[in-house]
Write a protein that holds these residues in place. Structure first.
Motif, PDB file in Angstrom:
ATOM      1  N   VAL A  17      -2.804 158.756 -42.077  1.00 58.71           N
ATOM      2  CA  VAL A  17      -3.357 157.450 -41.749  1.00 58.71           C
ATOM      3  C   VAL A  17      -2.546 156.406 -42.521  1.00 58.71           C
ATOM      4  O   VAL A  17      -2.277 156.583 -43.711  1.00 58.71           O
ATOM      5  CB  VAL A  17      -4.844 157.360 -42.139  1.00 58.71           C
ATOM      6  CG1 VAL A  17      -5.374 155.944 -41.922  1.00 58.71           C
ATOM      7  CG2 VAL A  17      -5.666 158.358 -41.332  1.00 58.71           C
ATOM      8  N   ALA A  18      -2.125 155.357 -41.827  1.00 57.19           N
ATOM      9  CA  ALA A  18      -1.365 154.283 -42.475  1.00 57.19           C
ATOM     10  C   ALA A  18      -2.318 153.196 -42.939  1.00 57.19           C
ATOM     11  O   ALA A  18      -3.302 152.889 -42.257  1.00 57.19           O
ATOM     12  CB  ALA A  18      -0.353 153.695 -41.503  1.00 57.19           C
ATOM     13  N   LEU A  19      -2.060 152.630 -44.101  1.00 57.63           N
ATOM     14  CA  LEU A  19      -2.767 151.421 -44.511  1.00 57.63           C
ATOM     15  C   LEU A  19      -1.873 150.235 -44.148  1.00 57.63           C
ATOM     16  O   LEU A  19      -0.677 150.228 -44.447  1.00 57.63           O
ATOM     17  CB  LEU A  19      -3.073 151.450 -46.003  1.00 57.63           C
ATOM     18  CG  LEU A  19      -4.191 152.445 -46.390  1.00 57.63           C
ATOM     19  CD1 LEU A  19      -4.267 152.629 -47.897  1.00 57.63           C
ATOM     20  CD2 LEU A  19      -5.543 151.970 -45.857  1.00 57.63           C
ATOM     21  N   VAL A  20      -2.469 149.258 -43.468  1.00 64.18           N
ATOM     22  CA  VAL A  20      -1.723 148.083 -43.007  1.00 64.18           C
ATOM     23  C   VAL A  20      -2.202 146.878 -43.796  1.00 64.18           C
ATOM     24  O   VAL A  20      -3.412 146.624 -43.878  1.00 64.18           O
ATOM     25  CB  VAL A  20      -1.969 147.826 -41.499  1.00 64.18           C
ATOM     26  CG1 VAL A  20      -1.114 146.662 -41.009  1.00 64.18           C
ATOM     27  CG2 VAL A  20      -1.687 149.076 -40.687  1.00 64.18           C
ATOM     28  N   THR A  21      -1.281 146.140 -44.406  1.00 64.65           N
ATOM     29  CA  THR A  21      -1.656 144.919 -45.116  1.00 64.65           C
ATOM     30  C   THR A  21      -1.016 143.720 -44.414  1.00 64.65           C
ATOM     31  O   THR A  21       0.024 143.834 -43.764  1.00 64.65           O
ATOM     32  CB  THR A  21      -1.188 144.941 -46.589  1.00 64.65           C
ATOM     33  OG1 THR A  21       0.194 145.309 -46.639  1.00 64.65           O
ATOM     34  CG2 THR A  21      -2.000 145.922 -47.401  1.00 64.65           C
ATOM     35  N   ALA A  22      -1.678 142.562 -44.558  1.00 67.43           N
ATOM     36  CA  ALA A  22      -1.165 141.325 -43.965  1.00 67.43           C
ATOM     37  C   ALA A  22      -1.732 140.142 -44.739  1.00 67.43           C
ATOM     38  O   ALA A  22      -2.758 140.257 -45.431  1.00 67.43           O
ATOM     39  CB  ALA A  22      -1.551 141.229 -42.489  1.00 67.43           C
ATOM     40  N   LYS A  23      -1.078 138.998 -44.605  1.00 74.32           N
ATOM     41  CA  LYS A  23      -1.516 137.786 -45.314  1.00 74.32           C
ATOM     42  C   LYS A  23      -1.162 136.552 -44.501  1.00 74.32           C
ATOM     43  O   LYS A  23      -0.088 136.483 -43.880  1.00 74.32           O
ATOM     44  CB  LYS A  23      -0.821 137.725 -46.677  1.00 74.32           C
ATOM     45  CG  LYS A  23      -1.161 136.485 -47.491  1.00 74.32           C
ATOM     46  CD  LYS A  23      -0.504 136.498 -48.848  1.00 74.32           C
ATOM     47  CE  LYS A  23      -0.792 135.192 -49.577  1.00 74.32           C
ATOM     48  NZ  LYS A  23       0.411 134.406 -49.839  1.00 74.32           N
ATOM     49  N   ALA A  67       2.792 145.023 -43.653  1.00 77.55           N
ATOM     50  CA  ALA A  67       3.367 146.177 -44.343  1.00 77.55           C
ATOM     51  C   ALA A  67       2.579 147.424 -43.975  1.00 77.55           C
ATOM     52  O   ALA A  67       1.370 147.379 -43.743  1.00 77.55           O
ATOM     53  CB  ALA A  67       3.356 145.972 -45.857  1.00 77.55           C
ATOM     54  N   ILE A  68       3.330 148.524 -43.848  1.00 78.04           N
ATOM     55  CA  ILE A  68       2.774 149.854 -43.582  1.00 78.04           C
ATOM     56  C   ILE A  68       2.887 150.633 -44.884  1.00 78.04           C
ATOM     57  O   ILE A  68       3.947 150.627 -45.516  1.00 78.04           O
ATOM     58  CB  ILE A  68       3.622 150.578 -42.506  1.00 78.04           C
ATOM     59  CG1 ILE A  68       3.508 149.880 -41.150  1.00 78.04           C
ATOM     60  CG2 ILE A  68       3.281 152.070 -42.415  1.00 78.04           C
ATOM     61  CD1 ILE A  68       2.215 150.138 -40.418  1.00 78.04           C
ATOM     62  N   GLN A  69       1.806 151.309 -45.302  1.00 77.97           N
ATOM     63  CA  GLN A  69       1.913 152.087 -46.521  1.00 77.97           C
ATOM     64  C   GLN A  69       1.118 153.388 -46.435  1.00 77.97           C
ATOM     65  O   GLN A  69       0.145 153.496 -45.705  1.00 77.97           O
ATOM     66  CB  GLN A  69       1.490 151.299 -47.769  1.00 77.97           C
ATOM     67  CG  GLN A  69       0.378 150.302 -47.577  1.00 77.97           C
ATOM     68  CD  GLN A  69       0.846 148.880 -47.839  1.00 77.97           C
ATOM     69  OE1 GLN A  69       1.438 148.610 -48.874  1.00 77.97           O
ATOM     70  NE2 GLN A  69       0.597 147.989 -46.915  1.00 77.97           N
ATOM     71  N   PHE A  70       1.615 154.360 -47.183  1.00 75.76           N
ATOM     72  CA  PHE A  70       0.973 155.666 -47.251  1.00 75.76           C
ATOM     73  C   PHE A  70       0.579 155.917 -48.701  1.00 75.76           C
ATOM     74  O   PHE A  70       1.375 155.693 -49.615  1.00 75.76           O
ATOM     75  CB  PHE A  70       1.928 156.750 -46.739  1.00 75.76           C
ATOM     76  CG  PHE A  70       2.313 156.550 -45.301  1.00 75.76           C
ATOM     77  CD1 PHE A  70       1.431 156.875 -44.283  1.00 75.76           C
ATOM     78  CD2 PHE A  70       3.548 155.997 -44.959  1.00 75.76           C
ATOM     79  CE1 PHE A  70       1.767 156.665 -42.955  1.00 75.76           C
ATOM     80  CE2 PHE A  70       3.892 155.786 -43.629  1.00 75.76           C
ATOM     81  CZ  PHE A  70       3.000 156.119 -42.628  1.00 75.76           C
ATOM     82  N   CYS A 108       3.522 139.028 -48.249  1.00 73.67           N
ATOM     83  CA  CYS A 108       2.437 139.952 -47.913  1.00 73.67           C
ATOM     84  C   CYS A 108       2.246 140.895 -49.092  1.00 73.67           C
ATOM     85  O   CYS A 108       3.234 141.327 -49.702  1.00 73.67           O
ATOM     86  CB  CYS A 108       2.845 140.721 -46.654  1.00 73.67           C
ATOM     87  SG  CYS A 108       1.740 142.058 -46.159  1.00 73.67           S
ATOM     88  N   PRO A 109       1.002 141.205 -49.446  1.00 71.74           N
ATOM     89  CA  PRO A 109       0.791 142.157 -50.548  1.00 71.74           C
ATOM     90  C   PRO A 109       1.179 143.572 -50.130  1.00 71.74           C
ATOM     91  O   PRO A 109       0.943 143.958 -48.973  1.00 71.74           O
ATOM     92  CB  PRO A 109      -0.715 142.075 -50.806  1.00 71.74           C
ATOM     93  CG  PRO A 109      -1.307 141.567 -49.539  1.00 71.74           C
ATOM     94  CD  PRO A 109      -0.264 140.739 -48.853  1.00 71.74           C
ATOM     95  N   ILE A 110       1.784 144.314 -51.036  1.00 69.78           N
ATOM     96  CA  ILE A 110       2.015 145.746 -50.791  1.00 69.78           C
ATOM     97  C   ILE A 110       1.318 146.516 -51.900  1.00 69.78           C
ATOM     98  O   ILE A 110       1.184 146.038 -53.026  1.00 69.78           O
ATOM     99  CB  ILE A 110       3.524 146.098 -50.698  1.00 69.78           C
ATOM    100  CG1 ILE A 110       4.230 145.822 -52.019  1.00 69.78           C
ATOM    101  CG2 ILE A 110       4.194 145.346 -49.549  1.00 69.78           C
ATOM    102  CD1 ILE A 110       5.676 146.321 -52.047  1.00 69.78           C
ATOM    103  N   GLU A 119       8.071 147.289 -45.352  1.00 70.15           N
ATOM    104  CA  GLU A 119       7.837 145.867 -45.080  1.00 70.15           C
ATOM    105  C   GLU A 119       8.358 145.573 -43.680  1.00 70.15           C
ATOM    106  O   GLU A 119       9.471 145.968 -43.345  1.00 70.15           O
ATOM    107  CB  GLU A 119       8.580 144.995 -46.096  1.00 70.15           C
ATOM    108  CG  GLU A 119       8.075 145.157 -47.519  1.00 70.15           C
ATOM    109  CD  GLU A 119       8.771 144.204 -48.503  1.00 70.15           C
ATOM    110  OE1 GLU A 119       9.391 143.213 -48.058  1.00 70.15           O
ATOM    111  OE2 GLU A 119       8.683 144.464 -49.720  1.00 70.15           O
ATOM    112  N   CYS A 120       7.563 144.879 -42.878  1.00 74.30           N
ATOM    113  CA  CYS A 120       7.926 144.663 -41.464  1.00 74.30           C
ATOM    114  C   CYS A 120       7.814 143.205 -41.041  1.00 74.30           C
ATOM    115  O   CYS A 120       6.880 142.502 -41.426  1.00 74.30           O
ATOM    116  CB  CYS A 120       7.001 145.479 -40.550  1.00 74.30           C
ATOM    117  SG  CYS A 120       7.098 147.263 -40.797  1.00 74.30           S
ATOM    118  N   GLN A 121       8.771 142.794 -40.238  1.00 72.68           N
ATOM    119  CA  GLN A 121       8.718 141.511 -39.541  1.00 72.68           C
ATOM    120  C   GLN A 121       8.339 141.812 -38.099  1.00 72.68           C
ATOM    121  O   GLN A 121       8.984 142.658 -37.456  1.00 72.68           O
ATOM    122  CB  GLN A 121      10.103 140.841 -39.542  1.00 72.68           C
ATOM    123  CG  GLN A 121      10.627 140.486 -40.916  1.00 72.68           C
ATOM    124  CD  GLN A 121      10.234 139.088 -41.352  1.00 72.68           C
ATOM    125  OE1 GLN A 121       9.451 138.412 -40.658  1.00 72.68           O
ATOM    126  NE2 GLN A 121      10.743 138.665 -42.493  1.00 72.68           N
TER     127      GLN A 121
END
Lengths: 183, 183
Positions: A17-23, A67-70, A108-110, A119-121
Motif C-alpha cells: 500500500v502506498a502512502l500519498v502526501t500532498a500540500k 509524493a508516493i512513499q512506502f 510537499c511533505p515527505i 517525489e512527483c510532478q
C-alpha cells in the motif's frame, strides 16, 4: 475450477500500500492508496488511483504535486489510520505524530520514516470510473539505503507490510521463506 | 535514514504479477506484467503497462481485447518462462503446455488454471515513457471459488506467489503468519 461470475472479483492483493502526501497553501494531507503502479522506468513515471471526493485529490489537483512513499511494518498503522478521518477536519500529521520533512523538488511533505519515496510532478489526471488515475513524473527519489540490498528490499533489515485486505497483512521479514522459481 | 538519490529506485514489490493474454487472427500470446492496477471498482476498470515492442502489445492493439489473470504458486514458472522467448517465434501455450479456454466476452484465450481472471475490452492505450498504459473495461470475471473466502484469498486452499524481484517469491500459504494492524 474457474467459474464465471457477474459479481466483481476485487483481487489485486497481496501487495504494497502506498502512502500519498500532498500540500496546497497551508493544508497538507496523507492518504493510503491500494491501487498504484510504476508506469515507465526511463523516464520514471508513477500512477495512483485517487477518489475525486478525497481531500488529497483536491490538494494534488491544485498543487500539481504529490509524493508516493512506502513505510516499514512498524508504521503500517499509518496505512490503517490515515483513512479513519478526513484531512479536511484534522491535521493527520499532528494527530498521528508523523515525522516529515520538505520535499526537495516539490512543495510537499515527505515521510521521514519511509524506506522509499518518490517525489512527483503531476503529468495528467485521468478520470476513469469512480477514481481518477493520477500520473506523475518522478522528479526525485529517496530511500533508506539500509533497507535495500541492490534492487531488492533487504528483509534482514526492514520488515515490509504486505497488504492482504481487511486490515490483514503478511509481514515480510528475515523469517520469510523465499522461493526461487526456475524457468 | 532517508537519503535522496539520482538513481532510479524501482521499488513496487512485493506484489502479484499478472499474466496477460491476447489474440489477433490466429496468433495468441501470454506475457507477465509486474506493473498493473485496478483503476475503478464500479464500473470495473483495470490498467496494465505493456512495452510497445512486445508481441502482446501488437495483439492487444489490433484486437482491442486482453485478459488479466492470476495463477497459484505451483504455476509461478509460467511467470518466469513467459518472458524467456517471444510469442512472435513460438506458441507459448504449446511450449509451456498451458491449459486454456475461450473467453466469454472476448475472442482471447484465458488460462484455465488461474484462480482469478478479468476479461477486458480496451478503453485506451496511453503512451507514457517506455511503456504504454493499457486501460480496459472488465467485461467478465472468473474465479476459482475454492481460492476465496469472501473477498480475501483463502490461503488454506490456494498458495499465492508474491513476487519480490529477481525471480524470488514469497509464497503466501496456510503457514503464512497474518498480522492484523489496528488503527
Amino acid at each position: 475450477m474457474l467459474k464465471s461470475t457477474n459479481e466483481t472479483v476485487l483481487h489485486c492483493y497481496p501487495g504494497l500500500v502506498a502512502l500519498v502526501t500532498a500540500k496546497w497553501n497551508d493544508e497538507k494531507n496523507i492518504m493510503a492508496a491500494g491501487w498504484h503502479s510504476y508506469m515507465s522506468y526511463a523516464p520514471p513515471i508513477y500512477g495512483v488511483a485517487v477518489g475525486k471526493e478525497r481531500h488529497t485529490h483536491h490538494l494534488i489537483a491544485k498543487s500539481k504535486q504529490f509524493a508516493i512513499q512506502f513505510v516499514p511494518a512498524k508504521l503500517a498503522h499509518y496505512i490503517e489510520t490515515a483513512g479513519g478521518f478526513s484531512g479536511r477536519d484534522v491535521d493527520k500529521f499532528e494527530r498521528l505524530n508523523i515525522a516529515y520533512q520538505q520535499g526537495e523538488t516539490i512543495d510537499c511533505p515527505i515521510l521521514s520514516e519511509s524506506y522509499a519515496v518518490y517525489e512527483c510532478q503531476v503529468k495528467d489526471i485521468l478520470p476513469y470510473g469512480d477514481h481518477d488515475w493520477i500520473v506523475g513524473d518522478i522528479t526525485k527519489f529517496h530511500h533508506d539505503e539500509v533497507a535495500f540490498d541492490g534492487m531488492l528490499p533487504n528483509l534482514e533489515k526492514v520488515q515490509l507490510p504486505i497488504y492482504l485486505g481487511q486490515s490483514q497483512y503478511i509481514i515480510a521479514n528475515h523469517e520469510t521463506k523465499l522461493t526461487r522459481i526456475e524457468k
